[in-house]
Each structure stands twice: as C-alpha cells, then as structure tokens.
Design a protein around this motif. Sequence first.
Motif, short mmCIF file in Angstrom:
data_model
loop_
_atom_site.label_atom_id
_atom_site.label_comp_id
_atom_site.label_asym_id
_atom_site.label_seq_id
_atom_site.Cartn_x
_atom_site.Cartn_y
_atom_site.Cartn_z
N VAL A 146 0.86 -1.18 0.00
CA VAL A 146 0.00 0.00 0.00
C VAL A 146 0.89 1.23 0.00
CG1 VAL A 146 -1.91 -1.14 1.19
CG2 VAL A 146 -0.15 0.03 2.52
N GLY A 147 0.33 2.36 -0.43
CA GLY A 147 1.07 3.62 -0.44
C GLY A 147 1.51 4.02 -1.83
N LEU A 148 2.21 5.13 -1.88
CA LEU A 148 2.72 5.68 -3.13
C LEU A 148 4.01 4.97 -3.55
CD1 LEU A 148 2.35 9.48 -2.26
CD2 LEU A 148 0.87 8.19 -3.81
N ALA A 149 4.17 4.76 -4.84
CA ALA A 149 5.45 4.27 -5.34
C ALA A 149 6.46 5.42 -5.28
CB ALA A 149 5.29 3.78 -6.78
N PRO A 150 7.67 5.21 -4.82
CA PRO A 150 8.31 3.94 -4.44
C PRO A 150 8.30 3.71 -2.92
CG PRO A 150 9.98 5.61 -4.69
CD PRO A 150 8.66 6.30 -4.90
N TYR A 151 7.29 4.20 -2.22
CA TYR A 151 7.26 4.12 -0.76
C TYR A 151 6.30 3.05 -0.26
CZ TYR A 151 9.10 8.72 -1.85
OH TYR A 151 9.82 9.76 -2.38
N THR A 152 5.93 2.13 -1.13
CA THR A 152 4.97 1.10 -0.75
C THR A 152 5.57 0.13 0.28
OG1 THR A 152 5.64 -0.26 -2.63
CG2 THR A 152 3.74 1.19 -2.94
N HIS A 153 4.70 -0.41 1.10
CA HIS A 153 5.07 -1.43 2.07
C HIS A 153 3.82 -2.24 2.34
CE1 HIS A 153 7.61 -3.31 5.07
NE2 HIS A 153 8.58 -2.45 4.79
N THR A 154 3.97 -3.36 3.04
CA THR A 154 2.80 -4.19 3.28
C THR A 154 1.78 -3.44 4.15
OG1 THR A 154 3.73 -5.20 5.27
CG2 THR A 154 4.20 -6.26 3.15
N LYS A 155 0.54 -3.74 3.92
CA LYS A 155 -0.53 -3.09 4.69
C LYS A 155 -0.39 -3.41 6.18
CE LYS A 155 -5.56 -2.60 4.90
NZ LYS A 155 -6.85 -3.02 4.28
N LYS A 156 0.02 -4.63 6.51
CA LYS A 156 0.17 -5.00 7.91
C LYS A 156 1.24 -4.17 8.61
CE LYS A 156 1.21 -8.86 11.01
NZ LYS A 156 0.28 -8.31 12.00
N THR A 157 2.36 -3.95 7.94
CA THR A 157 3.42 -3.10 8.52
C THR A 157 2.89 -1.71 8.80
OG1 THR A 157 5.18 -4.33 7.41
CG2 THR A 157 5.69 -2.09 8.13
N PHE A 158 2.14 -1.18 7.84
CA PHE A 158 1.60 0.17 7.99
C PHE A 158 0.61 0.23 9.16
CE2 PHE A 158 -1.01 3.81 7.07
CZ PHE A 158 -0.13 4.73 6.54
N THR A 159 -0.35 -0.68 9.19
CA THR A 159 -1.38 -0.63 10.23
C THR A 159 -0.81 -0.99 11.60
OG1 THR A 159 -2.03 -2.90 9.64
CG2 THR A 159 -3.26 -1.10 8.63
N ASP A 160 0.21 -1.86 11.65
CA ASP A 160 0.84 -2.19 12.94
C ASP A 160 1.50 -0.96 13.55
OD1 ASP A 160 0.02 -4.78 12.83
OD2 ASP A 160 1.97 -5.63 12.30
N ARG A 161 2.09 -0.11 12.73
CA ARG A 161 2.69 1.12 13.25
C ARG A 161 1.61 1.99 13.90
NH1 ARG A 161 6.71 -1.25 12.13
NH2 ARG A 161 8.48 -0.60 10.86
N LEU A 162 0.49 2.12 13.25
CA LEU A 162 -0.59 2.98 13.77
C LEU A 162 -1.20 2.41 15.04
CD1 LEU A 162 -2.46 3.81 10.43
CD2 LEU A 162 -0.57 5.05 11.48
N ALA A 163 -1.21 1.08 15.17
CA ALA A 163 -1.87 0.43 16.29
C ALA A 163 -0.99 0.32 17.53
CB ALA A 163 -2.34 -0.96 15.87
N GLN A 164 0.26 0.78 17.49
CA GLN A 164 1.12 0.74 18.66
C GLN A 164 0.49 1.54 19.80
OE1 GLN A 164 5.64 0.75 17.22
NE2 GLN A 164 4.46 2.40 16.29
N PRO A 165 0.79 1.18 21.07
CA PRO A 165 0.24 1.96 22.20
C PRO A 165 0.57 3.44 22.12
CG PRO A 165 1.22 -0.08 22.98
CD PRO A 165 1.57 0.01 21.53
N CYS A 166 1.71 3.77 21.52
CA CYS A 166 2.09 5.18 21.39
C CYS A 166 1.57 5.79 20.10
CB CYS A 166 3.61 5.31 21.42
SG CYS A 166 4.44 4.36 20.12
#
Length: 298
Positions: A146-166
């Motif tokens: 997901v994301g803009l090329a060339p900054y794409t990464h897996t959706k799980k990596t992206f959502t895991d960052r957002l879901a951190q306690p911080c």
Amino acid sequence: TVDTFLGLANFRPTGIAALDTFATQTNLHLEKTSFFSVSTHGVNHYTFLEYVNLRLVAVYKEDADFSGAEEATDRTVRTNPDGAASYVQVTFTLGAQYAPNGASGGLIPVDSVRAGVGTFFEEVEAGGGMEEVCAVFAAALDAAPVGLAPYTHTKKTFTDRLAQPCGPQAAMCTTPGSVPDQFVSYNIPLGVDVFANKASSDLSSNVFVDLVVNALDTDPSTGGSAGPTPNQGDDPMQMKTTLTASIPIVAGGINVFCDGFTAKTDLKDVANADIVVGSANSPAELTRLRILEDVAST
C-alpha cells in the motif's frame, strides 16, 4: 436621435478690479439602440466547505527499552526513524446545511481519493504520480503493498505502526457516516519513509491530495430532508465538489508519533574536580590534608 447641449455660465475673477464672464458648453448626442445593460448583486447564503487543513504525520516503530536495537546513535539515543508509516490528514468543516450523502460512496468516495509527492501538481499529475491510494488500501490484504510508489510497504506493517500503544490509532480512508459538529477528518496513507530526507525550506517537495466531497442539501427551504432524495433523480439536492490541496514537507512541519530520546555521558567528559578531606585555615594547613585530585576521571 437627440442632439442637445449642457451649458454653464458664471463669473471668473481676473483681478481685484474686474470680473469677466465665463461660459462653457458641452454638446451631447443621444441615440437609442437595442442594447441595454443589467446589473445585479447577490450574497453567498451558505458555504459548502470551510477551514480546509492538511497535516503530515509520521509514526515511528516504538523503542520500548532503548536497548540498542532501534536507536539511531550510540551516546545520544533516539528512536530510529527508518520504517516510519507516513500519512496525510485532511480536515475541513462542512457547511451548516449539508450532511453526508449515505449513497454514491458516502461523503468522500474512496475511489475518488488520490495523492502524490512532488514539486508542482501539474507535473505530478502529468507524470501519473497522483495515485488512487485509498482504493488500493481498502482492497488490500495484509501482505499486499500500500502507499505511493516507491514508498509502498505491506498493509500489515503500515497498520501495525498505527496500532502501537504510542500510535495515533488512526483509521485510514474511512468516510464518516455522520458529522454532528460539521467537522470532517480523513486520513490518507502515503507509504513508509515518505518524508525521509525531503524536508526543505524552498518548498520544492510537497504532498498533494485530490478527493471528492459528496453531500446532501438539508435546508428545508430548498426541499431539504423533507423532500425527495437525490438517489431518486433529484440532482439539485446533491452537492459535489473536488477538493485539491497541498502541503509542503518542511523541517518541523511533520507530526511524529512514537519518537523517543535519551542521552548518557560520563562524568569525566564534562567535569574536573578535586576532593579535599578535612578543613584548613591557612595554605600551610591545606598541604597537610588529604586531597583526591581529578576524581571525575576515575
């Protein structure tokens, strides 16, 4: 056709002893034609969108213990910014008489949302850099990029960052079903490390967004909620506009989550001290006392 004149006569002083007559005459030619002019004026009764704002957000991978695995340096320890999830938050206020259109994709149809990074919008648009990031994000599985090329990464990596306690716990590409306070917030995923090494003072790097706002006119005086719905063919009640906006990537202009900082140093690097054991009333007595020299270096 009428020919006439406009005349004026008075006295013009030419000194203290005499007054001379002074007369002027302006000829006028009046002709009736088939042309006429109409003037009108109006007021803007309602504003559709107000207070449009963009905010850049980066979410680092949390470093819970500063053990050395996720730090950027050795002695001055800071959370490593590599792998930061990047997104742009779009906020605006919907006019008082408008409400989200529950049909036709909702207030912000997901397939209308585009984003890009570059210097000028026209160049990014012409080069195909305005990508439908929300449509891709909504349909993607966890392992999909997901994301803009060339900054794409897996959706799980992206959502895991957002879901951190911080983290911000922010939902991406979610159109609100209702806006009781008329305030709308919409988050658009950009990818990973989008802002890395792009901050500048010459506004040469910008994030562009482009989306459709799809609302209903609820004013009873114009048919409103008591009248028919646009999905039954009553187009005048359906309000749509395309919102295009940009924000520069500048130093200090990025909201960062999960950043941490700690520092350490040795006393010998910052201090030079002696310890005198006892007391003395004179220089002669001082020489008889025990003196520990340069204790900070041990």
